[in-house]
Design a protein around this motif. Structure first.
Motif, mmCIF file in Angstrom:
data_model
loop_
_atom_site.group_PDB
_atom_site.id
_atom_site.type_symbol
_atom_site.label_atom_id
_atom_site.label_comp_id
_atom_site.label_asym_id
_atom_site.label_seq_id
_atom_site.Cartn_x
_atom_site.Cartn_y
_atom_site.Cartn_z
ATOM 1 N N MET A 1 0.733 -1.458 0.006
ATOM 2 C CA MET A 1 -0.020 0.089 -0.143
ATOM 3 C C MET A 1 0.617 1.636 -0.354
ATOM 4 O O MET A 1 1.654 1.545 0.871
ATOM 5 N N THR A 2 0.516 2.186 -1.077
ATOM 6 C CA THR A 2 1.569 3.074 -1.526
ATOM 7 C C THR A 2 1.105 4.839 0.064
ATOM 8 O O THR A 2 -0.514 4.310 0.331
ATOM 9 N N GLU A 3 1.485 5.289 0.548
ATOM 10 C CA GLU A 3 1.153 6.649 1.187
ATOM 11 C C GLU A 3 -0.068 7.192 0.384
ATOM 12 O O GLU A 3 -0.803 7.712 1.847
ATOM 13 N N ASP A 4 0.129 7.305 -0.504
ATOM 14 C CA ASP A 4 -1.166 7.913 -1.095
ATOM 15 C C ASP A 4 -2.590 6.909 -0.722
ATOM 16 O O ASP A 4 -3.683 7.755 -0.311
ATOM 17 N N ASP A 5 -2.266 5.844 -0.723
ATOM 18 C CA ASP A 5 -3.794 4.424 -0.552
ATOM 19 C C ASP A 5 -3.772 5.196 0.912
ATOM 20 O O ASP A 5 -5.228 4.828 1.192
ATOM 21 N N LYS A 6 -2.523 5.439 2.014
ATOM 22 C CA LYS A 6 -2.934 5.485 3.645
ATOM 23 C C LYS A 6 -3.699 6.646 3.210
ATOM 24 O O LYS A 6 -4.347 6.816 4.324
ATOM 25 N N ALA A 7 -2.956 7.568 2.321
ATOM 26 C CA ALA A 7 -3.541 9.397 3.264
ATOM 27 C C ALA A 7 -5.512 9.748 2.393
ATOM 28 O O ALA A 7 -6.026 10.033 3.231
ATOM 29 N N ARG A 8 -5.530 8.519 2.224
ATOM 30 C CA ARG A 8 -7.127 8.080 1.492
ATOM 31 C C ARG A 8 -7.764 7.372 2.139
ATOM 32 O O ARG A 8 -8.898 7.532 2.051
ATOM 33 N N GLY A 9 -7.084 6.343 3.037
ATOM 34 C CA GLY A 9 -8.316 5.911 4.478
ATOM 35 C C GLY A 9 -8.832 7.104 4.730
ATOM 36 O O GLY A 9 -8.729 7.695 5.774
ATOM 37 N N LEU A 10 -10.817 5.978 5.051
ATOM 38 C CA LEU A 10 -11.101 6.974 6.370
ATOM 39 C C LEU A 10 -11.169 7.554 7.577
ATOM 40 O O LEU A 10 -11.361 8.317 7.790
ATOM 41 N N THR A 11 -10.297 6.907 7.796
ATOM 42 C CA THR A 11 -9.880 6.821 9.354
ATOM 43 C C THR A 11 -8.925 7.369 9.821
ATOM 44 O O THR A 11 -7.578 7.968 10.578
ATOM 45 N N ARG A 12 -7.835 8.315 8.638
ATOM 46 C CA ARG A 12 -6.509 8.553 8.881
ATOM 47 C C ARG A 12 -7.166 9.999 8.961
ATOM 48 O O ARG A 12 -8.077 10.685 8.795
ATOM 49 N N ARG A 13 -5.527 11.051 9.780
ATOM 50 C CA ARG A 13 -6.380 12.065 10.159
ATOM 51 C C ARG A 13 -5.735 12.805 9.230
ATOM 52 O O ARG A 13 -5.304 12.166 7.977
ATOM 53 N N LYS A 14 -7.051 13.751 8.561
ATOM 54 C CA LYS A 14 -6.896 14.910 7.221
ATOM 55 C C LYS A 14 -5.719 16.158 7.959
ATOM 56 O O LYS A 14 -6.116 17.010 7.003
ATOM 57 N N PHE A 15 -6.005 16.160 9.540
ATOM 58 C CA PHE A 15 -4.903 17.256 9.651
ATOM 59 C C PHE A 15 -4.035 16.988 10.710
ATOM 60 O O PHE A 15 -3.927 16.176 11.382
ATOM 61 N N TYR A 16 -2.620 17.533 10.247
ATOM 62 C CA TYR A 16 -1.679 17.321 11.304
ATOM 63 C C TYR A 16 -1.760 17.562 12.476
ATOM 64 O O TYR A 16 -2.281 18.670 13.311
ATOM 65 N N LYS A 17 -1.356 16.833 13.110
ATOM 66 C CA LYS A 17 -0.659 17.276 14.532
ATOM 67 C C LYS A 17 0.153 18.545 15.014
ATOM 68 O O LYS A 17 0.186 18.629 14.212
ATOM 69 N N ALA A 18 -0.587 18.745 16.272
ATOM 70 C CA ALA A 18 0.601 20.445 16.387
ATOM 71 C C ALA A 18 1.711 20.159 16.616
ATOM 72 O O ALA A 18 2.412 21.020 16.040
#
Length: 291
Positions: A1-18
């Motif tokens: 699984m590529t990083e792009d695939d991971k980023a598209r996951g529904l459970t992934r954070r969409k905002f960066y941590k502080a």
């Protein structure tokens, strides 16, 4: 699984941590009049801003949250809180304490403090007993020993827990004169507070029993606030162990308070006079019906 695939996951954070956002600011420094002005700092990295008078409510919240979150992460479900003097010497330090006396009056005071040194051993033993009991409920550790993190009776409590192989909490307060955590507080459970109110709240949020040893203004403050909370129904009853009847009956006439009508006679049952560590732990065991 590529990083792009991971980023598209529904459970992934969409905002960066502080901390990631902060690292971006540090990785790309810009030296301009705008970026050098304090107004440009990230608010949560701007200490001058956080220390402003208007930010006191935020500082209250931070002091409440930090200890709460770290205690929860440490799986501490409840505590045995120990209050007591910061001036009573350990038995092994009694002779050294007497040597500091420079006048007969001062020696008389120190002799009275040295006479209280056995309470250091009782606090140490109570903490040892509670820690060795190793009570676990719902996966959380119970009756973890907690003190104010300072010397004397507080040190004795932390010391007894460490000697029994456990972890132990210290809730220190920042004072104008130097006050450091005693050497027996578990480092990742050693906290420092600016506000007495938040410190006292943390003493009682997890408390399932409180042992009160002879002490001064600070001990009185903590002891009477606890009594008031239970007396007024703001807090459910817990065992309050009052160590040293001779001391307490000399400095406070509890019976007179009831006779004067400013408290009810039944209020005298809010605490239990005890003299030994074993006696105190027996009160806790009976209250909670521990095996």
């Amino acid at each position: 699984m590529t990083e792009d695939d991971k980023a598209r996951g529904l459970t992934r954070r969409k905002f960066y941590k502080a901390e990631q956002e902060a690292s971006f600011a540090e990785a790309h420094p810009h030296t301009t009049p705008q970026t050098q002005d304090p107004a440009y700092r990230l608010a949560f990295r701007d200490t001058d801003f956080l220390l402003r008078e208007e930010l006191r409510p935020v500082r209250f919240q931070l002091e409440l949250l930090k200890a709460e979150m770290l205690l929860e992460e440490a799986r501490i479900g409840s505590t045995l809180v120990v209050y007591g003097s910061a001036r009573i010497p350990a038995p092994e330090a009694a002779e050294a304490a007497l040597a500091t006396a420079t006048t007969p009056e001062r020696r008389a005071v120190i002799e009275r403090l040295v006479a209280k040194a056995p309470w250091y051993d009782e606090a140490r033993q109570l903490a040892r007993i509670a820690t060795e009991a190793a009570v676990i409920e719902n996966g959380m550790r119970q009756f973890v020993v907690c003190s104010g993190g300072g010397p004397s009776i507080m040190e004795a409590a932390n010391r007894g827990a460490i000697e029994a192989g456990g972890e132990t909490v210290g809730l220190n307060i920042l004072l104008p004169h130097e006050q450091a955590p005693n050497a027996y507080v578990t480092p990742h459970l050693s906290f420092q507070f600016h506000y007495f109110a938040l410190r006292k709240m943390h003493f009682l949020l997890r408390a399932r029993a409180v042992a009160v040893f002879p002490g001064g203004f600070g001990t009185f403050d903590e002891f009477f606030e606890l009594l008031t909370l239970i007396q007024t129904g703001k807090m459910k009853p817990i065992p309050i162990l009052l160590y040293g009847a001779d001391f307490w009956n000399r400095v406070i006439n509890f019976q007179a308070l009831a006779e004067e009508g400013v408290i009810n006679a039944a209020d005298l049952n809010l605490f239990t006079p005890v003299e030994t560590a074993a006696e105190g732990w027996a009160v806790i065991r009976r209250f909670y019906e521990l095996d």
